[in-house]
Design a protein around this motif. Structure first.
Motif, short mmCIF file in Angstrom:
data_model
loop_
_atom_site.label_atom_id
_atom_site.label_comp_id
_atom_site.label_asym_id
_atom_site.label_seq_id
_atom_site.Cartn_x
_atom_site.Cartn_y
_atom_site.Cartn_z
N GLU A 177 0.52 -1.13 0.51
CA GLU A 177 0.42 -0.05 -0.05
C GLU A 177 0.58 1.10 -0.24
N CYS A 178 0.31 2.19 -0.29
CA CYS A 178 0.83 3.54 -0.88
C CYS A 178 0.00 4.59 -0.31
N TYR A 179 1.05 5.75 0.47
CA TYR A 179 0.38 6.53 0.81
C TYR A 179 1.38 7.80 0.24
N ARG A 180 0.42 9.16 0.15
CA ARG A 180 1.43 10.04 -0.43
C ARG A 180 1.12 11.21 0.54
N PHE A 230 4.26 9.34 -3.48
CA PHE A 230 3.92 7.90 -3.13
C PHE A 230 5.30 7.15 -2.05
N ASN A 251 3.93 2.18 3.92
CA ASN A 251 3.68 2.43 5.47
C ASN A 251 4.01 0.94 5.68
N GLN A 259 6.39 7.34 5.81
CA GLN A 259 4.94 7.81 6.08
C GLN A 259 4.29 8.55 6.58
N SER A 313 -1.97 9.68 8.75
CA SER A 313 -2.68 9.05 9.12
C SER A 313 -2.79 7.81 8.62
N ALA A 314 -1.17 6.99 7.79
CA ALA A 314 -0.69 6.11 7.32
C ALA A 314 -1.48 4.98 8.60
#
Length: 286
Positions: free
Chosen positions: A190-193, A198, A201, A221, A224-225
């Motif tokens: 999974e990736c987060y901005r 990006f 996590n 990360q 919010s991750a």
């Protein structure tokens, strides 16, 4: 033993800041290590030592351990424990036992010297991996990947060209090559901005004397991750108990639909996570 405990770190400037933080909790000694270790200060011996230092092969660590014992300094992590945590194939059975709470990528490996790459054995291993089935792998040696060399070794196709790519990997690793090659099934993460890009996590779990002390975010990360679920922490604690080292790390990451265990490592050569409070970490070690 009831001997006093000290912090032992390299004399190299890279460890100057950490030495200051460690000194808030323990007496600190610095050392250099070429053919034999040299301490930069006189110590009250015998004593025990928690060491954080540059990565060493098991053979080099064993030599360091033995030489320090002769000087009255007893490293808390014995050579056998260092090897169990440091080399991926040694830790793999414990990591694989984390299922079903955590996905453990399938892996295969061959030990060899870099000047004698076993082409036929590599071809056989690649064929076995293709039959799992598996289409993409990460190429690493028994300790490290070559992430800094780009993505070709991190997203390698399982095909007839893979043995040649393994040969390139061995050359890239050069003198840092460790024991052999591991081909590890590639899992999507999974990736987060964050920070305009990006990021994955990933988390580093730190175990001291078999107990989880802290889980630190390890891939820049955002807040919010997702945090590491309790069931994953419990599975990692069981794996750490199996590896049986007094100071080790286990890295996990949020995958697509499930958490994934990435690797284990000796605590003394595991890098601190971004923004990790190392003063607090040394308090935990003390």
């Amino acid at each position: 033993q009831g001997w006093p405990l000290i912090a032992l770190l390299p004399s190299h400037p890279e460890f100057d800041e950490e030495a200051e933080l460690a000194a808030m909790s323990l007496p600190v000694a610095r050392f250099s290590f070429e053919d034999f270790p040299a301490l930069d200060s006189l110590l009250h011996t015998p004593c025990r030592a928690i060491a954080r230092h540059f990565m060493l092969s098991a053979e080099r660590y064993g030599a360091l351990y033995k030489s320090l014992v002769e000087m009255g300094v007893h490293l808390v992590v014995e050579p056998e424990a260092y090897e169990r945590a440091h080399y991926y194939p040694c830790a793999y059975p414990a990591l694989a036992s984390m299922t079903p709470a955590v996905k453990c990528p399938r892996a295969a490996w061959i030990a060899f010297e870099p000047e004698a790459i076993p082409r036929k054995d590599l071809e056989k291993m690649v064929a076995e991996i293709a039959a799992w089935p598996c289409s993409k792998v990460v190429i690493k040696d028994f300790v490290k990947s070559a992430k800094e060399a780009g993505q070709r070794f991190m997203h390698a196709s399982v095909d007839e060209e893979l043995p040649d790519l393994i040969g390139e990997f061995v050359k890239v690793r050069g003198r840092r090559f460790n024991r052999g090659v591991v081909l590890k099934e590639l899992k999507s993460l999974e990736c987060y901005r964050a920070h305009g890009e990006f990021v994955t996590n990933e988390w580093r779990l730190w175990f001291i004397q078999g107990k989880l002390q802290v889980a630190t975010p390890n891939s820049f990360q955002p807040d919010s991750a997702a945090k590491v679920p309790e069931v994953v922490l419990a599975a990692a604690a069981h794996a750490a108990e199996t590896i049986a080292s007094p100071y080790l790390t286990i890295d996990v990451a949020e995958g697509t639909g499930a958490w994934i265990v990435l690797e284990a490592g000796d605590g003394g050569v595991s890098g601190s996570s971004p923004y990790q409070d190392m003063a607090e970490h040394w308090m935990q070690l003390a």
